[in-house]
Design an enzyme around this catalytic site. Structure first.
Site, PDB file in Angstrom:
ATOM      1  N   ASP A 383       0.846  -1.191   0.000  1.00 18.84           N
ATOM      2  CA  ASP A 383       0.000   0.000   0.000  1.00 18.84           C
ATOM      3  C   ASP A 383       0.884   1.245   0.000  1.00 18.84           C
ATOM      4  O   ASP A 383       1.726   1.414   0.882  1.00 18.84           O
ATOM      5  CB  ASP A 383      -0.881  -0.059   1.258  1.00 18.84           C
ATOM      6  CG  ASP A 383      -1.901   1.038   1.347  1.00 18.84           C
ATOM      7  OD1 ASP A 383      -1.569   2.186   1.021  1.00 18.84           O
ATOM      8  OD2 ASP A 383      -3.030   0.760   1.782  1.00 18.84           O
ATOM      9  N   LEU A 384       0.684   2.117  -0.976  1.00 22.34           N
ATOM     10  CA  LEU A 384       1.511   3.328  -1.051  1.00 22.34           C
ATOM     11  C   LEU A 384       1.272   4.259   0.129  1.00 22.34           C
ATOM     12  O   LEU A 384       2.206   4.885   0.634  1.00 22.34           O
ATOM     13  CB  LEU A 384       1.243   4.077  -2.364  1.00 22.34           C
ATOM     14  CG  LEU A 384       1.957   3.496  -3.586  1.00 22.34           C
ATOM     15  CD1 LEU A 384       1.135   2.409  -4.248  1.00 22.34           C
ATOM     16  CD2 LEU A 384       2.294   4.569  -4.600  1.00 22.34           C
ATOM     17  N   ASP A 385       0.029   4.364   0.557  1.00 24.19           N
ATOM     18  CA  ASP A 385      -0.302   5.227   1.685  1.00 24.19           C
ATOM     19  C   ASP A 385       0.428   4.749   2.937  1.00 24.19           C
ATOM     20  O   ASP A 385       1.083   5.532   3.637  1.00 24.19           O
ATOM     21  CB  ASP A 385      -1.824   5.194   1.900  1.00 24.19           C
ATOM     22  CG  ASP A 385      -2.354   6.455   2.554  1.00 24.19           C
ATOM     23  OD1 ASP A 385      -1.557   7.344   2.894  1.00 24.19           O
ATOM     24  OD2 ASP A 385      -3.579   6.558   2.724  1.00 24.19           O
ATOM     25  N   ASP A 386       0.311   3.462   3.248  1.00 21.37           N
ATOM     26  CA  ASP A 386       1.017   2.905   4.399  1.00 21.37           C
ATOM     27  C   ASP A 386       2.512   3.136   4.285  1.00 21.37           C
ATOM     28  O   ASP A 386       3.176   3.505   5.259  1.00 21.37           O
ATOM     29  CB  ASP A 386       0.750   1.402   4.497  1.00 21.37           C
ATOM     30  CG  ASP A 386      -0.612   1.089   5.064  1.00 21.37           C
ATOM     31  OD1 ASP A 386      -0.688   0.687   6.227  1.00 21.37           O
ATOM     32  OD2 ASP A 386      -1.605   1.255   4.339  1.00 21.37           O
ATOM     33  N   ARG A 461       0.103  12.301   0.680  1.00 14.58           N
ATOM     34  CA  ARG A 461       0.960  11.544   1.589  1.00 14.58           C
ATOM     35  C   ARG A 461       2.319  11.257   0.944  1.00 14.58           C
ATOM     36  O   ARG A 461       3.363  11.339   1.592  1.00 14.58           O
ATOM     37  CB  ARG A 461       0.281  10.225   1.964  1.00 14.58           C
ATOM     38  CG  ARG A 461       0.633   9.763   3.356  1.00 14.58           C
ATOM     39  CD  ARG A 461      -0.232  10.402   4.413  1.00 14.58           C
ATOM     40  NE  ARG A 461      -1.573   9.881   4.360  1.00 14.58           N
ATOM     41  CZ  ARG A 461      -2.651  10.575   4.704  1.00 14.58           C
ATOM     42  NH1 ARG A 461      -2.540  11.805   5.102  1.00 14.58           N
ATOM     43  NH2 ARG A 461      -3.858  10.043   4.656  1.00 14.58           N
TER      44      ARG A 461
END
Length: 651
Positions: A383-386, A461
């Site tokens: 996950d890019l956000d994580d 983010r």
């Protein structure tokens, strides 16, 4: 010199921060990570009950009674079930909840069942259920297979250039669809030992029902084209060579078994896991067949079982919970908090995916893996956000501790994120360049969430992370393109859309953090409009709240809702990122958080403030009201204690 009143106020603020920080640390798991419950609506618990009866598993009366208690409690005043607390009636959630309760043994004459039935019938009946519900009802024999779209399993054999291809869909659609394609080919019949049906939820003979109507998000041109294709497929599908069908099923099974992911399940989310268990059952593989047994056990690990109630989570969120908690603890900054944070970050290090090129590599074959998944294990779908949030938390810890312990992990995370930017300058959650919007018009996509395109919150983010690591608009093309993406996606009134948190408050907070970190002046019109907007949507009690209705297709801006601790914290963090720690709205928001803090140091929040799929599926992170308010209060204290009043980190 400070006044006595100021000293009292500062003391009260510090007391709130200290209590919250200590209470949050108490939630840390033995190995250092944090994980909180992740609750959706009644759909997943209902599906869990129906799954057990589809498979003919022994009845667990105690567990079913607790799930029934949960479903009865979450029934809305309108008689049906909603997607969020106090939300509007939702047909599919209501049909599945009613079916599950009846399957459990609730009398159809019970008042709550009669109210649910009336609510469903008064809105046209269960014919208005979505595609996923129709597949369930087809397997139970309530509907015929004519009521669902044709999904030829041969789709898995199509080349990438073909307009309909699995890798042109989001990861969640892909993992859900592949076992569903096999089920659609085999058309199994649920065992349903009790013989329970729900014909009473229809205003017509259920077996006479054909395909569902066009969904609101679908255009007539595309819909008619794909509906025509569906009619053609109904005629020709029976003529497909058996050898081709057999090869396609084998290819689907191979796809699945490469990604089974142990007890965490393919995609580490409930829908594909349930579909896989049903698929193996339809293929004649018994309960002890290892891939089926392991996946089935993984589903039970999603259960949350209390003394009175039980429900099934859609997935778990340990990486997300751990890294966000670490940010809050870093902001709190006391010795206990920093020690807990260090343990959390050390737990995260081996969770980084360094050796698996997941499905994302189809469009980015030359990029090395380096991301983190959302769940405990989900190597094919980081996950890019994580990843961005983990890297920022590690960087913050290294600055405080004066070490380089996380340099290697941060470098690989950064490399992966830079390589995953989409061509429009934005970043999506799991894939790059997922722009095949026409696919949301296929009959299967009545939920409108088949794709994973770039969004403002994830883009923000990623920009925040790169900027926190020293990159700027002038020296980094990814940052420059990301900022331009954010500049053109701001709404006229000043807000930004939030895909994964509800909604414009979340998106605006995310973007303001990025713009601040990248060095754009706080007097820039983007900042000024966003600050004015955030102040304008503050509630009278000093908090902020936003309803899921904000996601409506005909955009009308934020839909106000009762204040919540998490949404108030986002608004405060956004205003402070914009240089507005002295804004009266900030002081009022801080007072709201202090006033609503519970005796044990944390906050309670019943409303849903996060998003699975806009308009379709929402989430209540039980951790959001624990770490975000602490983060905001500590940020406020820290900025008030400095002369610069400028946030120096990306979140």
């Amino acid at each position: 010199m400070p006044s006595g009143n100021s000293d009292i106020e500062n003391g009260a603020l510090q007391t709130s921060i200290g209590a919250a920080s200590s209470a949050l640390c108490d939630h840390q798991q033995g190995d250092g990570h944090f994980v909180f419950e992740l609750e959706a609506d009644g759909t997943i618990p209902s599906e869990y009950v129906l799954l057990r009866h589809h498979l003919g598993e022994p009845v667990d009366a105690a567990l079913e009674a607790k799930i029934a208690s949960y479903l009865r409690r979450t029934q809305g005043a309108h008689g049906g079930w909603a997607l969020v607390q106090d939300g509007a009636f939702d047909m599919s959630a209501s049909v599945k909840a009613y079916f599950a309760l009846k399957m459990i043994g609730e009398s159809v004459d019970a008042p709550h069942m009669a109210r649910a039935r009336q609510a469903i019938l008064s809105r046209g009946g269960a014919i208005n259920s979505n595609v996923f519900t129709r597949f369930t009802l087809a397997m139970f024999g309530v509907l015929t297979w004519r009521s669902v779209p044709v999904l030829p399993v041969e789709i898995v054999l199509l080349p990438l250039w073909f307009p309909i291809h699995l890798n042109k869909m989001s990861y969640w659609a892909r993992t859900t669809m592949v076992p569903l394609l096999v089920l659609a080919a085999l058309k199994p019949r649920s065992r349903n030992a009790k013989g329970v049906g729900i014909d009473e939820l229809f205003l017509q003979d259920p077996h006479s029902i054909g395909m569902s109507a066009k969904a609101p998000h679908q255009s007539w041109g595309w819909y008619l084209l794909f509906s025509g294709l569906d009619r053609v497929l109904r005629v020709v599908e029976p003529l497909f060579p058996k050898s081709l069908r057999s090869r396609a099923i084998d290819a689907a099974i191979a796809f699945i078994e490469e990604r089974l992911n142990g007890e965490d399940g393919m995609g580490a989310i409930y829908p594909p896991m349930a579909n896989i268990v049903m698929m193996y059952d339809a293929l004649g593989k018994g309960p002890d067949f290892p891939p089926r047994a392991v996946t089935r056990h993984g589903i039970d690990k999603l259960l949350v079982i209390g003394d009175v109630e039980a429900y099934c989570q859609p997935c778990v969120s340990p990486v997300w919970d751990t890294t966000l908690t670490c940010h809050a603890l870093l902001e709190a900054g006391d010795e206990k908090a920093l020690a807990a944070c260090r343990r959390g970050l050390d737990w995260l290090v081996p969770k980084q995916v360094l050796d698996v090129k997941g499905d994302w590599a189809v469009k980015r074959p030359d990029v090395r893996p380096g991301g983190w998944a959302f769940q405990y294990n989900n190597a094919h779908y980081p996950d890019l956000d994580d990843t961005a949030v983990v890297v920022m938390s590690m960087d913050r810890m290294q600055r405080i501790a004066g070490t380089h312990a996380y340099d290697a992990a941060m470098a690989r995370g950064r490399e992966w994120i830079e390589g995953m930017q989409s061509d429009d300058g934005g970043w999506a959650a799991f894939d790059a360049n997922n722009f095949e919007y026409y696919l949301n018009n296929i009959p299967f996509s009545d939920h409108g969430a088949l794709l994973d395109p770039p969004t403002e919150d994830v883009t923000a983010r990623c920009v925040s992370m790169l900027a926190q690591l020293g990159e700027t608009v002038t020296n980094n093309k990814q940052v420059a393109a990301g900022v331009e993406y954010l500049r053109r996606t701001q709404h006229a009134e000043g807000s930004w859309y939030g895909r994964w948190g509800m909604n414009y408050i979340y998106g605006t907070w995310s973007v303001l953090c990025a713009l601040n970190m990248v060095g754009i002046g706080h007097q820039d019109p983007m900042f000024r409009k966003a600050v004015d907007w955030l102040a304008s949507v503050q509630n009278e009690d000093g908090g902020w709240g936003e309803d899921a209705v904000s996601y409506r297709l005909d955009y009308r801006g934020l839909k106000r809702a009762p204040s919540t601790a998490s949404q108030t914290a986002w608004a405060l963090l956004g205003l402070m990122a914009a240089g507005e720690v002295g804004h009266p709205a900030v002081a009022r928001g801080v007072e709201y958080l202090k006033a609503t803090q519970c005796e044990k140091g944390l906050w309670d929040e019943q409303r849903y403030t996060a998003t699975g799929f806009p308009r379709v599926f929402y989430l209540r992170y039980h951790g959001y009201c624990k770490f975000f308010p602490l983060w905001a209060l500590a940020r406020y204290r820290n900025l008030k204690d400095t002369n610069s009043r400028v946030v120096g980190v990306g979140m």
